[in-house]
Structures are given as structure tokens and as C-alpha cells.
Design an enzyme around this catalytic site. Structure first.
Site, PDB file in Angstrom:
ATOM      1  N   GLU A 194      -6.403   6.320  -1.406  1.00  0.00           N
ATOM      2  CA  GLU A 194      -6.245   5.170  -0.520  1.00  0.00           C
ATOM      3  C   GLU A 194      -6.764   3.900  -1.192  1.00  0.00           C
ATOM      4  O   GLU A 194      -6.144   2.833  -1.097  1.00  0.00           O
ATOM      5  CB  GLU A 194      -6.968   5.413   0.807  1.00  0.00           C
ATOM      6  CG  GLU A 194      -6.389   6.549   1.635  1.00  0.00           C
ATOM      7  CD  GLU A 194      -4.935   6.320   2.021  1.00  0.00           C
ATOM      8  OE1 GLU A 194      -4.571   5.160   2.311  1.00  0.00           O
ATOM      9  OE2 GLU A 194      -4.172   7.294   2.018  1.00  0.00           O
TER      10      GLU A 194
ATOM     11  N   HIS B 214       0.832  -1.210   0.000  1.00  0.00           N
ATOM     12  CA  HIS B 214       0.000   0.000   0.000  1.00  0.00           C
ATOM     13  C   HIS B 214       0.863   1.255   0.000  1.00  0.00           C
ATOM     14  O   HIS B 214       0.616   2.191  -0.773  1.00  0.00           O
ATOM     15  CB  HIS B 214      -0.911  -0.029   1.224  1.00  0.00           C
ATOM     16  CG  HIS B 214      -1.744   1.196   1.397  1.00  0.00           C
ATOM     17  ND1 HIS B 214      -3.008   1.331   0.850  1.00  0.00           N
ATOM     18  CD2 HIS B 214      -1.502   2.359   2.064  1.00  0.00           C
ATOM     19  CE1 HIS B 214      -3.503   2.517   1.161  1.00  0.00           C
ATOM     20  NE2 HIS B 214      -2.614   3.157   1.904  1.00  0.00           N
ATOM     21  N   GLU B 215       1.894   1.286   0.841  1.00  0.00           N
ATOM     22  CA  GLU B 215       2.743   2.477   0.924  1.00  0.00           C
ATOM     23  C   GLU B 215       3.575   2.664  -0.344  1.00  0.00           C
ATOM     24  O   GLU B 215       3.723   3.789  -0.845  1.00  0.00           O
ATOM     25  CB  GLU B 215       3.644   2.392   2.155  1.00  0.00           C
ATOM     26  CG  GLU B 215       2.898   2.323   3.480  1.00  0.00           C
ATOM     27  CD  GLU B 215       1.919   3.469   3.687  1.00  0.00           C
ATOM     28  OE1 GLU B 215       2.116   4.545   3.105  1.00  0.00           O
ATOM     29  OE2 GLU B 215       0.939   3.274   4.424  1.00  0.00           O
TER      30      GLU B 215
ATOM     31  N   HIS C 146       1.472   4.239  -3.029  1.00  0.00           N
ATOM     32  CA  HIS C 146       1.320   5.697  -2.935  1.00  0.00           C
ATOM     33  C   HIS C 146       2.455   6.396  -3.686  1.00  0.00           C
ATOM     34  O   HIS C 146       2.235   7.385  -4.400  1.00  0.00           O
ATOM     35  CB  HIS C 146       1.349   6.141  -1.471  1.00  0.00           C
ATOM     36  CG  HIS C 146       0.030   6.040  -0.768  1.00  0.00           C
ATOM     37  ND1 HIS C 146      -1.138   6.570  -1.281  1.00  0.00           N
ATOM     38  CD2 HIS C 146      -0.302   5.494   0.434  1.00  0.00           C
ATOM     39  CE1 HIS C 146      -2.135   6.349  -0.435  1.00  0.00           C
ATOM     40  NE2 HIS C 146      -1.658   5.691   0.606  1.00  0.00           N
TER      41      HIS C 146
END
Length: 269
Positions: A195, A134-135, A138
Site C-alpha cells: 500500500e 494508487h490503483e 498496484h
């Protein structure tokens, strides 16, 4: 002044044409890597000097190992899909910081921090991979620069309104309505979309890295339990609700596994 504002809006609209390679969609982004990354790197270095960075432990080594595997998987995907130079300016770094906060974050250009407080929730290397994917996503999707771009447009809109409206009572009403309206109808949905996008991209690249995408929903079930139900309504939050994320990740997991299979990955950790 009005002409300058109009020119600024036109310029930004024309220049905001960077394409997200994972979605194929144009993004709101008029800040180049050359402008965003150096500042982000300096802020990250400053943060590390002011916080307790954990080094040499099994957990710290795991954070680095998972980060390297997932960023390498992202590069494999990008190269295979016609974007071999996309990560040229990225300087990946993964650090574990001693802090009880249940969180992890990524700065533009690939600078990532995990807090020790999230490790009891992740429970395993696969759980860490869910968060790491997820990070990393981003960073891959330039979400930091997109948020900067949206914030700039929000500010310009406020300036334009204040220049155009002369009546003080009307101006007061405008400023109040504009602030609330752009926050709840613009900035918060924009953040939630980031997100959600990071969840989906992250699921895909963690699978290519060899981590089980079906475990992502299980992690978010643990995150939901840890929150104790204390969360604002989704429309008031920068993040989707836990239930939304769990449902999304459950639906997307088979697609992530299928994408991994294209790279010869059929067994997961």
C-alpha cells in the site's frame, strides 16, 4: 515429501527475481503474467456481469478519462526509463459501479473498479486521480502476483511444519503460533508495504499525468474524517494508518512534482 518441499522452496527462491522498475528492487513474485492475467481478466468480467456498471454519465466518463491519462503517464515513464515493453500484456479497463462502498480496486493486468460511494470523498477529478494513481500502481508493481507468491510460501511453511513435527501437542502449538506469527509478522506488514509503495508510485504517475500531487494528502484527510476514527491499530491492518499516509504523501509530493517536471509537466490540474 520433505525433499519435495525443500525443492519447492529452492525453486521459488531462485525464480522470485522480477524487478520492480519503479524501485529497482527484486520482488517476491514467481507467477508470470501469462498465468495471472487471464484468470484476473475472467474474474473481472464476471464481476461486471453481476454488478451495476454505470455508463454514459459524466462520472463514468471521468473515471475512464483519468484512468487513461494515468496509465499513459505510466507508459511514458517506463519507456523513458528503459522499460518500453513492460505493459505489453496489460489490458487497461476502468469502470464505475453503483455501490455505496467507499472503495476502489485493481486486479492484475490493469482491471480497475471505482464504486460510486467513493466519489463524495474524492470530490473532484484530481481526487479521483489520487485514487486512480494508487490503483494503477498496484497493477504496475505486480502486487497481486506478489500476494499470491507470499500466500504460497505461507502454505508451504505450514505443510513443512506439519510433516516434520510428529508430536501432536507440539504440532498444535506450532500451528497456532505459525498462523498468528506469519499473519502479524509477515502477511500484514507485506500488505502494508504494498500500500505504501502504491501510494508513492501513484503520486508520481498522477503528477506526470498533470494532476496536482499536493492534493493527495488532502484526499486522505477527507478519508480520515469519513472513517470517524474507526480503524484497527496499524499493526493489525492490511493498510497503513490514515495519519501515516497523510504524512508520507506530504513528504513525497515535492519529489513527485520534480519527477513530473522531467516530462515537461509544471502546471497541475
Amino acid at each position: 515429501m520433505r525433499k519435495l518441499i525443500l525443492i519447492a522452496f529452492v525453486f521459488m527462491g531462485v525464480s522470485a527475481c522480477k524487478v520492480n522498475p519503479f524501485t529497482g528492487q527484486k520482488t517476491l513474485n514467481f507467477y508470470p503474467n501469462s498465468q495471472v492475467f487471464p484468470s484476473a481478466f475472467a474474474q473481472y468480467d464476471q464481476f461486471l456481469t453481476e454488478n451495476n456498471v454505470v455508463t454514459g454519465t459524466a462520472d463514468a466518463q471521468m473515471i475512464t478519462r483519468v484512468g487513461q491519462r494515468i496509465s499513459s503517464a505510466a507508459e511514458r515513464w517506463l519507456t523513458a526509463n528503459g522499460h518500453p515493453g513492460y505493459l505489453a500484456d496489460y489490458k487497461w479497463e476502468y469502470n464505475l459501479v453503483k455501490d455505496e462502498t467507499v472503495n476502489a480496486w485493481c486486479m492484475p493486468g490493469g482491471k480497475i473498479v471505482f464504486y460510486t460511494g467513493i466519489l463524495p470523498i474524492t470530490q473532484s477529478e484530481t481526487g479521483v486521480a489520487v485514487v486512480m494513481g494508487h490503483e494503477v500502481a498496484h497493477a504496475l508493481a505486480d502486487h497481486g502476483a506478489q500476494r499470491m507468491s507470499a500466500g504460497t510460501l505461507q502454505q508451504l511453511g505450514a505443510v513443512a511444519g506439519n510433516v516434520a513435527i510428529k508430536d501432536q501437542q507440539t504440532l498444535g502449538i506450532f500451528n497456532q503460533a505459525y498462523g498468528v506469527g506469519t499473519q502479524y509478522l509477515g502477511m500484514l506488514p507485506f500488505s502494508r508495504s504494498h500500500e505504501t509503495e502504491a501510494d508513492r508510485i501513484g503520486l508520481q504517475i498522477m503528477a506526470i499525468a498533470g494532476y496536482d500531487p499536493y492534493e493527495a494528502a488532502e484526499l486522505w484527510k477527507r478519508m480520515k474524517a469519513n472513517s470517524g476514527g474507526e480503524a484497527p491499530p496499524e499493526f493489525m491492518s492490511t493498510h497503513p494508518s490514515n495519519d501515516t499516509r497523510i504524512n508520507n504523501l506530504t513528504v513525497w509530493a515535492p519529489d513527485a512534482a520534480a519527477e513530473a517536471a522531467k516530462f515537461g509537466v509544471t502546471k497541475f490540474q
